[in-house]
Design a protein around this motif. Structure first.
Motif, PDB file in Angstrom:
ATOM      1  N   GLY A  80      42.821  66.997  29.502  1.00  0.00           N
ATOM      2  CA  GLY A  80      43.247  66.136  28.410  1.00  0.00           C
ATOM      3  C   GLY A  80      42.849  64.679  28.520  1.00  0.00           C
ATOM      4  O   GLY A  80      43.339  63.851  27.756  1.00  0.00           O
ATOM      5  N   ILE A  81      41.972  64.353  29.468  1.00  0.00           N
ATOM      6  CA  ILE A  81      41.650  62.924  29.682  1.00  0.00           C
ATOM      7  C   ILE A  81      40.195  62.576  29.360  1.00  0.00           C
ATOM      8  O   ILE A  81      39.749  61.475  29.624  1.00  0.00           O
ATOM      9  CB  ILE A  81      41.977  62.485  31.135  1.00  0.00           C
ATOM     10  CG1 ILE A  81      41.276  63.390  32.146  1.00  0.00           C
ATOM     11  CG2 ILE A  81      43.480  62.488  31.361  1.00  0.00           C
ATOM     12  CD1 ILE A  81      41.437  62.933  33.580  1.00  0.00           C
ATOM     13  N   ASN A  82      39.471  63.513  28.735  1.00  0.00           N
ATOM     14  CA  ASN A  82      38.045  63.273  28.460  1.00  0.00           C
ATOM     15  C   ASN A  82      37.767  62.051  27.600  1.00  0.00           C
ATOM     16  O   ASN A  82      36.712  61.452  27.706  1.00  0.00           O
ATOM     17  CB  ASN A  82      37.415  64.504  27.805  1.00  0.00           C
ATOM     18  CG  ASN A  82      37.356  65.669  28.768  1.00  0.00           C
ATOM     19  OD1 ASN A  82      37.807  65.581  29.908  1.00  0.00           O
ATOM     20  ND2 ASN A  82      36.809  66.776  28.334  1.00  0.00           N
ATOM     21  N   ALA A  83      38.716  61.659  26.755  1.00  0.00           N
ATOM     22  CA  ALA A  83      38.498  60.517  25.850  1.00  0.00           C
ATOM     23  C   ALA A  83      38.845  59.172  26.498  1.00  0.00           C
ATOM     24  O   ALA A  83      38.632  58.128  25.897  1.00  0.00           O
ATOM     25  CB  ALA A  83      39.327  60.702  24.581  1.00  0.00           C
ATOM     26  N   ALA A 124      34.477  64.116  32.956  1.00  0.00           N
ATOM     27  CA  ALA A 124      34.198  63.236  31.814  1.00  0.00           C
ATOM     28  C   ALA A 124      34.487  61.762  32.102  1.00  0.00           C
ATOM     29  O   ALA A 124      33.960  60.886  31.436  1.00  0.00           O
ATOM     30  CB  ALA A 124      34.991  63.684  30.585  1.00  0.00           C
ATOM     31  N   ILE A 125      35.341  61.495  33.107  1.00  0.00           N
ATOM     32  CA  ILE A 125      35.657  60.086  33.412  1.00  0.00           C
ATOM     33  C   ILE A 125      35.045  59.657  34.745  1.00  0.00           C
ATOM     34  O   ILE A 125      35.351  58.602  35.268  1.00  0.00           O
ATOM     35  CB  ILE A 125      37.182  59.841  33.406  1.00  0.00           C
ATOM     36  CG1 ILE A 125      37.901  60.760  34.396  1.00  0.00           C
ATOM     37  CG2 ILE A 125      37.751  60.032  32.004  1.00  0.00           C
ATOM     38  CD1 ILE A 125      39.319  60.343  34.685  1.00  0.00           C
ATOM     39  N   GLY A 126      34.144  60.471  35.264  1.00  0.00           N
ATOM     40  CA  GLY A 126      33.521  60.204  36.566  1.00  0.00           C
ATOM     41  C   GLY A 126      32.734  58.911  36.647  1.00  0.00           C
ATOM     42  O   GLY A 126      32.576  58.343  37.718  1.00  0.00           O
ATOM     43  N   ASP A 127      32.251  58.417  35.499  1.00  0.00           N
ATOM     44  CA  ASP A 127      31.456  57.187  35.514  1.00  0.00           C
ATOM     45  C   ASP A 127      32.312  55.926  35.478  1.00  0.00           C
ATOM     46  O   ASP A 127      31.802  54.831  35.714  1.00  0.00           O
ATOM     47  CB  ASP A 127      30.491  57.159  34.322  1.00  0.00           C
ATOM     48  CG  ASP A 127      29.387  58.195  34.478  1.00  0.00           C
ATOM     49  OD1 ASP A 127      29.118  58.632  35.621  1.00  0.00           O
ATOM     50  OD2 ASP A 127      28.794  58.582  33.453  1.00  0.00           O
ATOM     51  N   THR A 128      33.610  56.058  35.171  1.00  0.00           N
ATOM     52  CA  THR A 128      34.465  54.870  35.062  1.00  0.00           C
ATOM     53  C   THR A 128      35.615  54.858  36.072  1.00  0.00           C
ATOM     54  O   THR A 128      36.086  53.787  36.432  1.00  0.00           O
ATOM     55  CB  THR A 128      35.078  54.756  33.652  1.00  0.00           C
ATOM     56  OG1 THR A 128      35.736  55.988  33.348  1.00  0.00           O
ATOM     57  CG2 THR A 128      34.009  54.482  32.607  1.00  0.00           C
ATOM     58  N   ALA A 170      31.211  64.313  40.840  1.00  0.00           N
ATOM     59  CA  ALA A 170      31.217  63.728  39.495  1.00  0.00           C
ATOM     60  C   ALA A 170      31.781  62.305  39.496  1.00  0.00           C
ATOM     61  O   ALA A 170      31.578  61.558  38.549  1.00  0.00           O
ATOM     62  CB  ALA A 170      32.041  64.601  38.547  1.00  0.00           C
ATOM     63  N   LEU A 171      32.463  61.932  40.570  1.00  0.00           N
ATOM     64  CA  LEU A 171      33.169  60.647  40.604  1.00  0.00           C
ATOM     65  C   LEU A 171      32.264  59.520  41.098  1.00  0.00           C
ATOM     66  O   LEU A 171      32.454  58.963  42.165  1.00  0.00           O
ATOM     67  CB  LEU A 171      34.421  60.776  41.484  1.00  0.00           C
ATOM     68  CG  LEU A 171      35.372  61.901  41.065  1.00  0.00           C
ATOM     69  CD1 LEU A 171      36.490  62.079  42.076  1.00  0.00           C
ATOM     70  CD2 LEU A 171      35.934  61.647  39.678  1.00  0.00           C
ATOM     71  N   LYS A 172      31.305  59.168  40.282  1.00  0.00           N
ATOM     72  CA  LYS A 172      30.256  58.215  40.657  1.00  0.00           C
ATOM     73  C   LYS A 172      30.773  56.804  40.908  1.00  0.00           C
ATOM     74  O   LYS A 172      30.194  56.059  41.688  1.00  0.00           O
ATOM     75  CB  LYS A 172      29.178  58.141  39.568  1.00  0.00           C
ATOM     76  CG  LYS A 172      28.529  59.471  39.237  1.00  0.00           C
ATOM     77  CD  LYS A 172      27.571  59.920  40.312  1.00  0.00           C
ATOM     78  CE  LYS A 172      26.911  61.242  39.979  1.00  0.00           C
ATOM     79  NZ  LYS A 172      27.059  62.228  41.037  1.00  0.00           N
TER      80      LYS A 172
END
Length: 182
Positions: free
Chosen positions: A66-69, A91-95, A114-116
């Motif tokens: 539920g946190i993709n946005a 989906a939030i790996g870039d931030t 994914a957690l860049k």
């Protein structure tokens, strides 16, 4: 009689009533310690578009969703839940810069690659017992601060050997289990 779990939508509504603010406009939202506890992260979290720090600690959540946005999310606190994997964070790996996920049921570390942007990972008191799983943390390029004590891997090894091994595997670490790496 069993109580129905609190939904994320209900928790957000309670937060708004308590704080007299619109959650969608806020940068920090704390939905910890809900009673009855939250069991599922759902899409109502996607309304928190401006949130930078979200806490869902001390609930009964089993998986991350539920946190993709939440494209502004920098700190996610999920400690003291029943989470078993890192899936759901892609989906939030870039931030995402900080993930607080201690006191859960994580045994496998698959998916952390994914957690860049991740710099801080607090995952003490989980169930990781193999170095092969631990080695996946090498896929997090910016990791500087790691809490890993309380995992079988840390507890079942000599503390000095464990610390040396971790520092060798993760040369960019500045802090391990709250102690500076020198």
């Amino acid at each position: 009689m069993a109580l129905k779990p609190t939904s994320c939508k209900e928790a957000i509504q309670r937060w708004e009533e308590k704080n007299g603010k619109q959650a969608k406009d806020e940068k920090e939202i704390i939905l910890s310690f809900q009673w009855p506890p939250i069991e599922k992260m759902d899409n109502s979290l996607s309304t928190l578009v401006k949130v930078e720090k979200l806490s869902l600690s001390t609930n009964m959540i089993e998986k991350i969703s539920g946190i993709n946005a939440l494209k502004n999310l920098k700190i996610l606190s999920l400690s003291r839940n029943y989470i078993k994997t890192f899936s759901g964070l892609e989906a939030i790996g870039d931030t995402l810069e900080q993930l607080w996920i201690s006191y859960n049921m994580i045994e496998k570390i698959k998916g952390v690659n994914a957690l860049k942007a991740l710099k801080v990972l607090y995952m003490g008191n989980n169930l990781v017992k193999d170095w092969s799983e631990f080695n996946r943390l090498q896929d997090i390029p910016n990791l500087e601060d790691l809490i890993f004590n309380g995992n079988p891997l840390a507890e079942n090894n000599d503390p000095d050997v464990y610390r040396t091994h971790v520092i060798n595997k993760l040369p960019n670490l500045k802090k391990l289990d709250s102690v500076p790496v020198v």
